[in-house]
Enzyme design. Sequence first.
Site, PDB file in Angstrom:
ATOM      1  N   LYS A  66      17.394  -2.045 -24.852  1.00  0.00           N
ATOM      2  CA  LYS A  66      16.160  -1.309 -24.631  1.00  0.00           C
ATOM      3  C   LYS A  66      16.155  -0.717 -23.224  1.00  0.00           C
ATOM      4  O   LYS A  66      16.533  -1.372 -22.263  1.00  0.00           O
ATOM      5  CB  LYS A  66      14.951  -2.231 -24.793  1.00  0.00           C
ATOM      6  CG  LYS A  66      14.613  -2.584 -26.228  1.00  0.00           C
ATOM      7  CD  LYS A  66      13.336  -3.397 -26.282  1.00  0.00           C
ATOM      8  CE  LYS A  66      12.940  -3.698 -27.706  1.00  0.00           C
ATOM      9  NZ  LYS A  66      11.684  -4.494 -27.783  1.00  0.00           N
TER      10      LYS A  66
ATOM     11  N   GLU B 132       3.092 -11.439 -40.595  1.00  0.00           N
ATOM     12  CA  GLU B 132       1.649 -11.640 -40.657  1.00  0.00           C
ATOM     13  C   GLU B 132       1.243 -12.622 -41.744  1.00  0.00           C
ATOM     14  O   GLU B 132       0.310 -13.417 -41.558  1.00  0.00           O
ATOM     15  CB  GLU B 132       0.956 -10.292 -40.881  1.00  0.00           C
ATOM     16  CG  GLU B 132       1.100  -9.303 -39.729  1.00  0.00           C
ATOM     17  CD  GLU B 132       2.368  -8.471 -39.789  1.00  0.00           C
ATOM     18  OE1 GLU B 132       2.549  -7.597 -38.927  1.00  0.00           O
ATOM     19  OE2 GLU B 132       3.192  -8.701 -40.712  1.00  0.00           O
TER      20      GLU B 132
ATOM     21  N   ARG C 281      -1.602  -6.830 -43.904  1.00  0.00           N
ATOM     22  CA  ARG C 281      -0.385  -7.384 -44.484  1.00  0.00           C
ATOM     23  C   ARG C 281      -0.521  -8.881 -44.766  1.00  0.00           C
ATOM     24  O   ARG C 281       0.341  -9.461 -45.403  1.00  0.00           O
ATOM     25  CB  ARG C 281       0.790  -7.127 -43.532  1.00  0.00           C
ATOM     26  CG  ARG C 281       0.923  -5.676 -43.122  1.00  0.00           C
ATOM     27  CD  ARG C 281       2.131  -5.418 -42.256  1.00  0.00           C
ATOM     28  NE  ARG C 281       3.306  -5.202 -43.058  1.00  0.00           N
ATOM     29  CZ  ARG C 281       4.501  -4.896 -42.569  1.00  0.00           C
ATOM     30  NH1 ARG C 281       4.672  -4.769 -41.273  1.00  0.00           N
ATOM     31  NH2 ARG C 281       5.530  -4.714 -43.360  1.00  0.00           N
TER      32      ARG C 281
END
Length: 629
Positions: free
Chosen positions: A294, A380, A408
């Site tokens: 990243k 979730e 979700r």
Amino acid sequence: MTTIAGELPAGGYNPSMYELLKTVNDPADLRQLERKQLPRLADELRAYVLDSVSKTGGHLSSNLGTVELTIALHYVFNTPEDRIVWDVGHQTYAHKILTGRREQMGRLRMIDGISGFPRRSESRYDAFGTAHSSTSISAALGMAVSSRLKNEKRKAVAVIGDGAMSAGMAFEALNSAGAMDVDLLVVLNDNEMSISPPVGALTNYLARLLSGRMYDTAKRASEHVLKRLPIAWELARRAEEHVKGMVTPSTLFEEFGFNYIGPIDGHDLDALIPTLTNIAKLRGPQFLHVITRKGQGYKLAEEDPIAYHGPGRFDPAEGIKLASGAGKPSYSQVFGDWLCDMAKADERLVAITPAMREGSGMVRFSEEYPARYFDAAIAEQHAVTFAAGIACEGLKPVVAIYSTFLQRGYDQLIHDVAIQNLPVLFALDRAGIVGGDGQTHNGAFDLAYLRTVPNLVVMAPADENECRQMLTTGFRLNGPSAVRYPRGAGVGAPIEKELRALPIGKGEIRRRGRKVAILAFGSMLKPALEAGETLGATVANMRFVKPIDAGLVAELAATHELIVTVEEHQIMGGAGSAVLEALAHSGCRALQLGLPDRFVDHGDSAKLLASVGLDAAGIVKSIRAAIPE
């Protein structure tokens, strides 16, 4: 200006840096370039991503990390005929730039500008719309099956990463794909170093070897012979697994039925392109593991990828500057402070988040109470049921989750929490319009999907202090509750230190007027009060969506000509609908104001709210149209 390959200049930018990039208007142009030109293209593309995001805001760290991978995929595969599905979506800026949207990056995430995520209506190169994680393998598998059924010779590629492999849906798709005879490539963009061993020349060599046609042909021939001899076949299979397992973490993905290749350096075009070229010739499910970093090439983002995950505008030469002074706290900060204060007061409190520690304001809590902090990753469903299990044992879980992400975990909220009437508090951040992330992240549906669930108390604070009070209220209940609050700063209300609860299901009159009564929910109280001043109307802060304050509704209906409900939520099924149910036999006229029956796009939140009539001027206009003075 020259740069070292893979690094970005510390100073400014000039148009000459993008001479090669400007010749690439679509992937067909890219495929006309010579291989030796691609490293320079990567440098220009990375600089362009940084330059663009610094001017508009947006996702940065993940996009800087996928530059070479994006070039390699479009260079090897015949896009858009071959389908590439990008998981999560915040790793696709390089993809957008290379697929004809370079000049549109100046209006990224703005009203009438391009989305920060892939969108099918935006480009034929966006094979699938993504913004929530872990959907790419399922979607790409569907495309691969469709190609087989239609006898079309095209490849399907899923690029998954940035934590998305932590969700069960990704493994459900792997389980299904491995049992099918389809040509599917899953690329794991591993930018957290959570799976991989060190990469280098040996692993890159092995990747090319294991993806080569000679290896594949020999493997298939030996399978054909050895499967006639079950004992010999099993020994050979195990021997291959052990050999590959010594140098690659292949076992898990091989067991799903994929041919595992990697890990390879995701910033090395000389490793990526030959490997992808070989894989494109193979049949069946393939799994390529690439390692990226990243923020690659921009030192500040490499050192702090979280801070540069989704920055606003900034000067690339100086980096992100923290705002000075004590401005209005965000609702996330209010929640984070409350969480620490309540944890100090009640040792039963535990906090759970599905990979949203920073966004939900939980950094301080995770540091001060590490034993009571749990990151469930991008899962979730698991997070909600995990909380239910904790609640069964007498503790008091608080689930910090974005409104749009709780969708979700809805089945688990009903079956595992509400049916058992367990004391789980849901702190719903990002309710209502969220700005640049747009329609996939707007919290426009939570009131509708929550208020239908028995046993659940649903609250919407009008300011920071009320948010703190409602969190306390929900936490002290002996059953499930939800507090939904918006993104960004509050209105500047003074915050009490005391942990004070509110009476359940009771609103309050904030302004007395005549003819019109405006019933405001949550964030809409401020513009409702402003509209009330203009119109001479009564304004009520309703506070609770469930249970609705039916007594207050009846009182206002009996003394006013028009009841107006205002909410930062879709009209259908929301708080206004709850008021209409309470008014069913009153005969009072009612007007519902809220989000329209469409997906509101990205852009500046205040401008978007004004565009749907949810600022003070819009409320006044709608009321005057309903009851002319």
